[in-house]
Enzyme design. Structure first.
Site, PDB file in Angstrom:
ATOM      1  N   ALA A 231      -1.029  -7.940   6.910  1.00 26.61           N
ATOM      2  CA  ALA A 231      -0.749  -6.905   5.936  1.00 26.61           C
ATOM      3  C   ALA A 231       0.049  -5.730   6.454  1.00 26.61           C
ATOM      4  O   ALA A 231       0.807  -5.870   7.394  1.00 26.61           O
ATOM      5  CB  ALA A 231      -2.034  -6.465   5.274  1.00 26.61           C
ATOM      6  N   CYS A 232      -0.132  -4.542   5.827  1.00 27.21           N
ATOM      7  CA  CYS A 232       0.902  -3.521   5.901  1.00 27.21           C
ATOM      8  C   CYS A 232       0.348  -2.109   5.935  1.00 27.21           C
ATOM      9  O   CYS A 232      -0.863  -1.900   5.908  1.00 27.21           O
ATOM     10  CB  CYS A 232       1.814  -3.647   4.678  1.00 27.21           C
ATOM     11  SG  CYS A 232       2.299  -5.342   4.291  1.00 27.21           S
ATOM     12  N   THR A 233       1.268  -1.127   5.963  1.00 28.93           N
ATOM     13  CA  THR A 233       0.932   0.285   5.825  1.00 28.93           C
ATOM     14  C   THR A 233       1.920   0.902   4.843  1.00 28.93           C
ATOM     15  O   THR A 233       3.130   0.687   4.956  1.00 28.93           O
ATOM     16  CB  THR A 233       1.011   1.024   7.172  1.00 28.93           C
ATOM     17  OG1 THR A 233       0.184   0.364   8.123  1.00 28.93           O
ATOM     18  CG2 THR A 233       0.564   2.464   7.019  1.00 28.93           C
TER      19      THR A 233
ATOM     20  N   ASN B   5       5.556  -0.824   5.801  1.00 28.14           N
ATOM     21  CA  ASN B   5       5.769  -1.820   6.849  1.00 28.14           C
ATOM     22  C   ASN B   5       5.269  -3.160   6.344  1.00 28.14           C
ATOM     23  O   ASN B   5       4.115  -3.269   5.922  1.00 28.14           O
ATOM     24  CB  ASN B   5       5.011  -1.451   8.127  1.00 28.14           C
ATOM     25  CG  ASN B   5       5.660  -0.327   8.899  1.00 28.14           C
ATOM     26  OD1 ASN B   5       6.762   0.103   8.572  1.00 28.14           O
ATOM     27  ND2 ASN B   5       4.974   0.159   9.920  1.00 28.14           N
TER      28      ASN B   5
END
Length: 489
Positions: free
Chosen positions: A20-22, A41
């Protein structure tokens, strides 16, 4: 000198099964130039080459979109708007768009992976077989929306009718503001419009809390969001002070303590020097916050590049593959984007996508004007095999070499890319001033000006990467020679 490639790359990729991401969202009154910013991101694998695609506007005589990752389908709109997207190379532009703008200047980013309450998922599970997921969201929604709010409404209706295949957050932006949607379960969701003087950050968690069902200008949701929680014993209006979407529909568990909350904490303390929150009380973190100083695109870049540098939790400087805090910048990032909407400028230059290929800490952000032609170098190569042609692999090679000796090589790379970004910013300022004058009398030459800008910054970025690759190879060769330099007769 001991070569530490394996251990450092392990630290870069970490070992958690969660990827996953930010996400970072910035309202116009919280930004330094009055722009709206949505950024994320995209973290999953270092072997994912994203291509830039432009989908031409078209009239559709029937037909449907078909997901490449599950059985989700959706009817094509009668008239598809033209839109740009970053998609995984293997999908041949048909799906897996992660971000982009359509021809009306509406932008979106999908998805921030989040996790919903397992108690509610037992009664309203994800529709993994035919529900909508990251593979489909951008390519289905972006060609049909005329505002950020409409994007929320359409995606929300799809979740209600077809179900979500996974938990996610999705950001939408236009010249009126930013909307952010989060799933609650298989068919439940809510969204809010970000107040213009606030910023918002998310790190693989449902972060939204407050909702006012009577305020449709700022909040939207599935129609039975509250009643569903009541029916399943997770909300009692007679006992609970207020309806809290996060407490009811999201997760707070052991994984969040080290994997998610440190990233939120890090960003909020980066953007607010007087904030007093502590990691042992994460539920006290504000959801939305006005920054101490107004945020620029460079401030957003700094946030997306963060890895707890200067602290004991920096996994790269400390060569620590067992670091518990998951950094914002990870090696497995395949792309990072910052979508900026500047309402005071024409769409052709007012909508800008800053894209970083690969690990954000060790890559330049390259600016793409919505109205410009994109060089072919961003539309070639595959993810699973390095090449000498694509932008992705030219940049990824430098990152991989750097990680063999982060403390020695990273400062060299960062200095070179900082110099590139400063030159790019100056060129953008000159280009925009020329464009605003030229477009009044000669639109064709104005278009050529934007196209030339993209060619010039691309050449500069790739030349910088090639020079860095040679510099790092030279230093690495010397280090290996010193390590295995046997002496004697």
């Amino acid at each position: 000198m001991k070569i530490k490639l394996i251990s450092i790359l392990t630290a870069a990729c970490m070992t958690s099964s969660t990827f996953a991401c930010t996400t970072i969202l910035v309202g116009s009154e919280a930004s330094s130039d009055g722009s709206f910013i949505i950024a994320r991101n995209a973290d999953h694998s270092s072997l994912v080459n994203q291509h830039w695609f432009y989908h031409q506007p078209q009239t559709n005589e029937g037909g449907e979109f078909k997901s490449t990752s599950n059985g989700f389908t959706y009817a094509l709109p009668k008239n598809s708007l033209g839109f740009s997207s970053f998609s995984k190379a293997k999908t041949n532009d048909k799906s897996f768009g992660s971000a982009g703008f359509n021809e009306l200047g509406i932008g979106m980013s999908a998805t921030e992976t989040i996790y919903n309450n397992p108690k509610l998922l037992k009664v309203d599970p994800y529709n993994e077989a035919t529900g909508i997921n990251e593979d489909s969201i951008v390519n289905v929604i972006l060609p049909r929306i005329h505002s950020a709010k409409e994007g929320v409404e359409i995606l929300g209706k799809i979740i209600e009718d077809k179900g979500a295949a996974e938990g996610f957050g999705v950001a939408f932006v236009d010249r009126d503001g930013i909307w952010y949607l989060e799933t609650g379960s298989g068919h439940q969701w809510m969204a809010t419009k970000i107040e213009n003087d606030k910023y918002f950050v998310s790190a693989n968690q449902g972060r939204l809390q407050k909702i006012d069902l009577n305020d449709k200008d700022n909040y939207l949701s599935s129609p039975d969001l509250v009643k569903f929680a009541q029916k399943n014993g997770l909300y009692d209006p007679d006992k609970d002070n207020e309806f809290n979407f996060h407490k009811i529909y999201s997760v707070d568990d052991v994984n969040d303590i080290t994997y998610n909350y440190p990233r939120v904490y890090e960003l909020q303390h980066l953007y607010n020097d007087q904030i007093k929150t502590t990691l042992d009380k994460p539920l006290q973190f504000p959801v939305f916050k006005s920054p101490s100083e107004k945020l620029s695109v460079n401030d957003v870049k700094k946030g997306l590049r963060d890895h707890y540098q200067g602290s004991s939790h920096d996994p790269y400087a400390n060569s620590n593959p067992k670091e518990l805090y998951r950094p914002i910048s990870v090696f497995r990032a395949y792309q990072s984007h910052i979508l900026q909407v500047r309402p005071n400028l024409p769409k052709s230059i007012g909508e800008v996508a800053y894209i970083g290929w690969g690990m954000t800490d060790l890559t330049p952000y390259i600016a793409f004007y919505q109205g410009a032609e994109i060089p072919a170098i961003y539309k070639t190569g595959v993810g699973t095999k390095a090449d000498n042609i694509s932008a992705y692999w030219q940049l990824r090679k430098v990152q991989t070499l750097t990680m063999t000796n982060y403390n020695e090589f990273a400062p060299i790379v960062k200095a070179a890319y900082k110099n590139f970004e400063e030159k790019q910013a100056n060129l953008m300022k000159d280009t925009e001033n020329q464009y605003l004058e030229l477009v009044k009398t000669d639109p064709k030459q104005a278009q050529i000006l934007l196209n030339n800008f993209e060619q010039q910054v691309t050449q500069q970025a790739m030349a910088t990467a090639r020079e860095l690759e040679n510099t790092l190879f030279t230093k690495l060769t010397y280090n290996i020679d010193e390590t295995y330099h046997f002496s004697g007769a």
